[in-house]
Design an enzyme around this catalytic site. Sequence first.
Site, PDB file in Angstrom:
ATOM      1  N   ASN A  90       0.818  -1.212   0.000  1.00 40.38           N
ATOM      2  CA  ASN A  90       0.000   0.000   0.000  1.00 40.38           C
ATOM      3  C   ASN A  90       0.855   1.266   0.000  1.00 40.38           C
ATOM      4  O   ASN A  90       1.105   1.849  -1.045  1.00 40.38           O
ATOM      5  CB  ASN A  90      -0.952  -0.001   1.200  1.00 40.38           C
ATOM      6  CG  ASN A  90      -2.154   0.888   0.988  1.00 40.38           C
ATOM      7  OD1 ASN A  90      -2.057   1.967   0.415  1.00 40.38           O
ATOM      8  ND2 ASN A  90      -3.327   0.448   1.433  1.00 40.38           N
ATOM      9  N   ASP A  91       1.331   1.686   1.159  1.00 43.11           N
ATOM     10  CA  ASP A  91       2.064   2.949   1.242  1.00 43.11           C
ATOM     11  C   ASP A  91       3.325   2.959   0.378  1.00 43.11           C
ATOM     12  O   ASP A  91       3.708   4.007  -0.144  1.00 43.11           O
ATOM     13  CB  ASP A  91       2.451   3.243   2.691  1.00 43.11           C
ATOM     14  CG  ASP A  91       1.229   3.510   3.570  1.00 43.11           C
ATOM     15  OD1 ASP A  91       0.232   4.033   3.036  1.00 43.11           O
ATOM     16  OD2 ASP A  91       1.272   3.187   4.765  1.00 43.11           O
ATOM     17  N   VAL A  92       3.964   1.813   0.207  1.00 46.57           N
ATOM     18  CA  VAL A  92       5.238   1.769  -0.529  1.00 46.57           C
ATOM     19  C   VAL A  92       5.037   1.902  -2.036  1.00 46.57           C
ATOM     20  O   VAL A  92       6.008   1.952  -2.785  1.00 46.57           O
ATOM     21  CB  VAL A  92       6.016   0.474  -0.217  1.00 46.57           C
ATOM     22  CG1 VAL A  92       6.378   0.415   1.256  1.00 46.57           C
ATOM     23  CG2 VAL A  92       5.234  -0.765  -0.638  1.00 46.57           C
TER      24      VAL A  92
ATOM     25  N   PHE B  87      -0.595   1.697   6.528  1.00 45.56           N
ATOM     26  CA  PHE B  87      -0.175   2.066   7.875  1.00 45.56           C
ATOM     27  C   PHE B  87      -0.219   3.574   8.100  1.00 45.56           C
ATOM     28  O   PHE B  87      -0.545   4.050   9.184  1.00 45.56           O
ATOM     29  CB  PHE B  87       1.241   1.535   8.117  1.00 45.56           C
ATOM     30  CG  PHE B  87       1.866   2.018   9.375  1.00 45.56           C
ATOM     31  CD1 PHE B  87       1.365   1.639  10.611  1.00 45.56           C
ATOM     32  CD2 PHE B  87       2.958   2.863   9.355  1.00 45.56           C
ATOM     33  CE1 PHE B  87       1.937   2.085  11.792  1.00 45.56           C
ATOM     34  CE2 PHE B  87       3.547   3.322  10.525  1.00 45.56           C
ATOM     35  CZ  PHE B  87       3.030   2.929  11.746  1.00 45.56           C
ATOM     36  N   ALA B  88       0.089   4.352   7.067  1.00 50.69           N
ATOM     37  CA  ALA B  88       0.123   5.811   7.224  1.00 50.69           C
ATOM     38  C   ALA B  88      -1.268   6.410   7.360  1.00 50.69           C
ATOM     39  O   ALA B  88      -1.411   7.569   7.750  1.00 50.69           O
ATOM     40  CB  ALA B  88       0.847   6.446   6.041  1.00 50.69           C
TER      41      ALA B  88
END
Length: 467
Positions: free
Chosen positions: A393-395, A433-434
């Site tokens: 996701n965030d990456v 996570f962010a």
Amino acid sequence: MTDFLPTGIQLTYLVAASLFILGLKKLGSPATARAGNVWAAVGMFLAIVATLLDRQVLNYEMILIAIAIGSVIGAVVAYKVAMTEMPQMVGLLNGLGGAASALVAVGEFWRLLGSGEPISLDSNISMLLDVLIGGVTFTGSFIAFAKLQGIMSGSPITFSLQQPFNASLLIGYVVGSGFLILDPGNLPIFLGIVVISLILGVMFVIPIGGGDMPVVISLLNSFSGLAAAAAGFVVMNNMLIISGALVGASGLILTQIMCKAMNRSLANVLFSAFGTGSGAAAGAAGGATDQTVHSIDAEEGAMMLGYARSVVIIPGYGMAVAQAQHAVRELADQLDRLGVEVKYAIHPVAGRMPGHMNVLLAEANVPYPQLYDMDDINPQFDQTDVALVIGANDVVNPAARHDSASPIYGMPILDVDRAKHTIVIKRGMSTGFAGVENELFYKDKTMMLFGSAKDMVAKLVSEVKQL
């Protein structure tokens, strides 16, 4: 520290230290990591044997029984633990290493107190450092284990005046240490600083979210090494000092690599209470958006993959949770049968421990040459027909490149959005996570394949087989 003498014991220590260094070097590559682990294990075996022969051991029988029991427990646990639970396993091992080092200091203090021998200043300082680092490593690692295992919330746990409270604990430890230096035989104060060190470990980890666990685990690994080195000074053992220093230094280097991969400082990771843990809560709130997504089924996804010339697979934590690594390997094999070039893009902080994705893919026997790190694969996305994102996701969020208001702004990401087409496998539209929406999901050339990673990849395999 005893003077170095060219005896068999000291030469054995030298060989063991050399094996540790060579083992660490080999651990730097997935292709040689297994051999590096074996070399380091042989070095540790030689170090233990040499130490038992060098020291005045009062009861070899009890030591051998303890070694046998520990070896059996370790072998059984290592054999039974699932690869998806390896972060928890690493956390536990870090904690036990810290506990063992702290107990060395406690045991030595107790021995000196009972024998009436004077406690020298250097021994006192070594014991105080050993108790602090070992105690923090022990309880901190077990908190990290609890977060990863789901025993406690993976979200940051904070309360008002938390940092002043932590500072007061640290000041209390320093003051107590000062009293012990002036009065080395004061048992109540010594026990008090032991308790403070254990509390500090808990307070150190609870404000850190689950998504920052790669940094925390590598830092705690470094702490366990530093605690071992301090224990080496306590018992005056060269080998323990060398091995502890190696672990401590390598852990700090790895921690710096993890922070760089997130474009965040270590202080930001430890004290900012960043993220929401699972992202579920934020996802519920962030799901309300006017943007639309393009969803496909497994048959359409298989057509895109099967008729592509090049496919890059981007594994993430969702793949780990679903234990889909074997299905992913089978999908890659089927694509290879069709003449599709398959590569894997590995982000340094994907997962919950350093190298998490590498470990999972190695378990599925994915060929090492197919694994590419972020810097090597990013220039190739422009020529990639299909990027298959599995649970990341965030990456892969393009906002990190241009949205200065985003909490992940500046974080190096995998440039998945530059591929010609992207397929994202996710259970739903929850955030990472962010706690921010992922722009990638709403792009015109992104197709969402909703469902469990393991189930969806298995369906893709079934459909690709029919092409």
